[in-house]
Scaffold this motif. Structure first.
Motif, PDB file in Angstrom:
ATOM      1  N   PRO A 136       6.383   1.673   1.844  1.00  0.00           N
ATOM      2  CA  PRO A 136       5.017   1.494   2.011  1.00  0.00           C
ATOM      3  C   PRO A 136       4.918  -0.520   2.191  1.00  0.00           C
ATOM      4  O   PRO A 136       5.460  -1.400   2.392  1.00  0.00           O
ATOM      5  CB  PRO A 136       4.547   1.032   0.208  1.00  0.00           C
TER       6      PRO A 136
ATOM      7  N   SER B  20      -4.568  -2.040  11.037  1.00  0.00           N
ATOM      8  CA  SER B  20      -5.942  -0.501  11.894  1.00  0.00           C
ATOM      9  C   SER B  20      -6.710  -1.854  12.168  1.00  0.00           C
ATOM     10  O   SER B  20      -7.625  -1.323  12.987  1.00  0.00           O
ATOM     11  CB  SER B  20      -6.580  -0.997  10.038  1.00  0.00           C
TER      12      SER B  20
ATOM     13  N   ASN C 177       1.121   7.211   1.750  1.00  0.00           N
ATOM     14  CA  ASN C 177      -0.039   7.998   2.332  1.00  0.00           C
ATOM     15  C   ASN C 177      -1.268   6.885   2.306  1.00  0.00           C
ATOM     16  O   ASN C 177      -1.792   7.491   3.329  1.00  0.00           O
ATOM     17  CB  ASN C 177      -0.011   9.079   1.102  1.00  0.00           C
ATOM     18  N   GLU C 178      -1.699   6.513   1.836  1.00  0.00           N
ATOM     19  CA  GLU C 178      -3.499   5.749   2.123  1.00  0.00           C
ATOM     20  C   GLU C 178      -2.842   4.756   2.972  1.00  0.00           C
ATOM     21  O   GLU C 178      -3.957   5.717   3.799  1.00  0.00           O
ATOM     22  CB  GLU C 178      -3.012   4.680   0.161  1.00  0.00           C
ATOM     23  N   ALA C 179      -1.541   4.173   3.870  1.00  0.00           N
ATOM     24  CA  ALA C 179      -1.609   3.562   4.703  1.00  0.00           C
ATOM     25  C   ALA C 179      -1.795   4.919   6.136  1.00  0.00           C
ATOM     26  O   ALA C 179      -1.961   3.954   6.598  1.00  0.00           O
ATOM     27  CB  ALA C 179      -0.025   2.736   4.565  1.00  0.00           C
ATOM     28  N   GLN C 180      -0.864   5.860   5.348  1.00  0.00           N
ATOM     29  CA  GLN C 180      -0.790   6.749   6.872  1.00  0.00           C
ATOM     30  C   GLN C 180      -2.390   6.867   7.277  1.00  0.00           C
ATOM     31  O   GLN C 180      -2.822   7.159   8.110  1.00  0.00           O
ATOM     32  CB  GLN C 180       0.309   7.767   6.301  1.00  0.00           C
ATOM     33  N   SER C 181      -2.929   7.590   6.295  1.00  0.00           N
ATOM     34  CA  SER C 181      -4.723   7.293   6.340  1.00  0.00           C
ATOM     35  C   SER C 181      -5.632   6.484   6.928  1.00  0.00           C
ATOM     36  O   SER C 181      -6.519   6.638   8.042  1.00  0.00           O
ATOM     37  CB  SER C 181      -5.230   8.031   4.835  1.00  0.00           C
ATOM     38  N   GLN C 182      -5.113   5.102   6.157  1.00  0.00           N
ATOM     39  CA  GLN C 182      -5.727   3.706   6.707  1.00  0.00           C
ATOM     40  C   GLN C 182      -5.264   4.245   8.657  1.00  0.00           C
ATOM     41  O   GLN C 182      -6.668   3.730   9.037  1.00  0.00           O
ATOM     42  CB  GLN C 182      -5.560   3.210   6.179  1.00  0.00           C
TER      43      GLN C 182
ATOM     44  N   VAL D  47       0.903  -0.776   0.240  1.00  0.00           N
ATOM     45  CA  VAL D  47       0.212  -0.046  -0.124  1.00  0.00           C
ATOM     46  C   VAL D  47       0.814   0.992   0.079  1.00  0.00           C
ATOM     47  O   VAL D  47       2.211   1.338   0.862  1.00  0.00           O
ATOM     48  CB  VAL D  47      -0.805  -0.053   1.373  1.00  0.00           C
ATOM     49  N   PRO D  48       0.053   2.474  -0.753  1.00  0.00           N
ATOM     50  CA  PRO D  48       1.426   3.537  -1.277  1.00  0.00           C
ATOM     51  C   PRO D  48       1.604   4.028   0.921  1.00  0.00           C
ATOM     52  O   PRO D  48      -0.006   3.861   1.614  1.00  0.00           O
ATOM     53  CB  PRO D  48       0.261   4.061  -1.478  1.00  0.00           C
TER      54      PRO D  48
ATOM     55  N   ASP E 222      -3.539  -3.802   7.587  1.00  0.00           N
ATOM     56  CA  ASP E 222      -4.998  -4.470   8.196  1.00  0.00           C
ATOM     57  C   ASP E 222      -5.033  -5.051   9.083  1.00  0.00           C
ATOM     58  O   ASP E 222      -6.236  -4.970   9.666  1.00  0.00           O
ATOM     59  CB  ASP E 222      -5.473  -5.352   6.941  1.00  0.00           C
TER      60      ASP E 222
ATOM     61  N   LYS F 215      -0.196  -5.250   2.575  1.00  0.00           N
ATOM     62  CA  LYS F 215      -1.592  -4.938   3.169  1.00  0.00           C
ATOM     63  C   LYS F 215      -1.844  -5.579   4.132  1.00  0.00           C
ATOM     64  O   LYS F 215      -3.060  -5.278   4.693  1.00  0.00           O
ATOM     65  CB  LYS F 215      -2.456  -5.126   1.569  1.00  0.00           C
TER      66      LYS F 215
END
Length: 116
Positions: free
Chosen positions: A62, A72, A31-36, A28-29, A69, A65
């Motif tokens: 990165p 998170s 920025n997407e991982a940080q957002s999640q 996962v990039p 998950d 995934k």
């Protein structure tokens, strides 16, 4: 003669597509991982009525995934008060897939332990 070259070309193209699909890890990039992770932490903080723990969990590479998950989900399952991140979040810093969690590791309990 031309049919032979077309068959070879199709075979090479199929092989190239197969190698591209099979060789990649599911990452996962940043920025997407940080957002999640932030969304999960915000959810847990609101659930518990506490602020998001400081220092924040910062992702620099990165992550896989699956590890992201697990982190998170662990954050959303953490008990109150939410004062630290679950131990399972250390998985996001691994660069190689650790494989399946061993049967003797009680992940349900481990995911609720917080690092303060």
């Amino acid at each position: 003669m031309i049919l032979k070259y077309i068959k070879i070309l199709i075979l090479l193209a199929s092989f190239a597509i197969f190698m591209q699909c099979a060789a990649q890890e599911d990452r996962v990039p940043v920025n997407e991982a940080q957002s999640q992770v932030y969304a999960a932490a915000k959810f847990a903080a609101e659930k518990c009525g506490t602020p998001i723990p400081n220092p924040p969990l910062i992702i620099v590479n990165p992550p896989l995934k699956r590890n992201l998950d697990l982190c998170s989900v662990s954050i959303t399952r953490v008990g109150c008060p939410f004062v630290g991140y679950p131990i399972a979040c250390t998985l996001i810093y691994l660069q190689k897939d650790p494989g399946n969690i061993p049967w003797y590791a009680n992940f349900n309990e481990l995911s609720k332990q917080q690092i303060k």
